[in-house]
Design an enzyme around this catalytic site. Sequence first.
Site: not given
Length: 267
Positions: A47, A58
């Site tokens: 990824e 995040d």
Amino acid sequence: MGSNRLEAMLQQEPNLFIPFITAGDPTGEATIDIALTLQEAGASILELGIPYSDPLADGPTIQEASKRSLKNGMSLSSAMQLVPAMRERGLTIPVIIFTYVNPLLQYGVKRFTEEAASLGIDGILVPDLPFEESDELSAYCEQEQLSLISLVAPTSKERIQKIADRAQGFLYCVSSLGVTGARKDLDPRIEEFLNTVKEASHVPIAVGFGISTSAQVSTIQALADGVVVGSALVHQIGEQGEALQNEETKELALQRIKSFVKALISE
């Protein structure tokens, strides 16, 4: 070619290990080295995160990596260009681009899918794109044989079923509500959630967000087809940041990253 490489990997690999790294942290060149090191360490799929100034999903570790990468001038376009360079140096595993909606819209959805396919990218994951708004991207991905990876969180059974019905590649199950980041404990309800997803899904399921220890990896491997490790790995790369940029210390830094990954997945 794109999703064929991903399909082949998903069929042959019972325990998928999917590392997440931020493109351009600490440098573009180091990202290529890290990708090859992760493949050697046993990664099934890579990824590749696109640095973004406002990464909603995040936690602090990946936000910091994004900041470092943006400082170096990394963009969606330059991150995508790293993939053919990785392929030239021997990367054979599938690569999935992890990006937020905004950079994608600025770039142009059609342009992105066409370029991604031509550069040897296999799929895309957009954490802040609601399932209900994914039709356009989904159609373009289909044209280019790119897998649009769907995220599924612990919500209603109906919604999980809806997302699972249209899933491509694998389903990315979010292990806990909230942002990414290493956590001490897995959510106690995770098993129930994953069983619900498994019943609904016709594709393999992988679990991410907050998985950072070998014990957590083993737990997830027993419950799902794959495990995604992001923040814990990005933190390691951050620790080796200076060493990765120095020819004399680079190999040792890559060895450390490899050992870290091997220890995580070898239980």
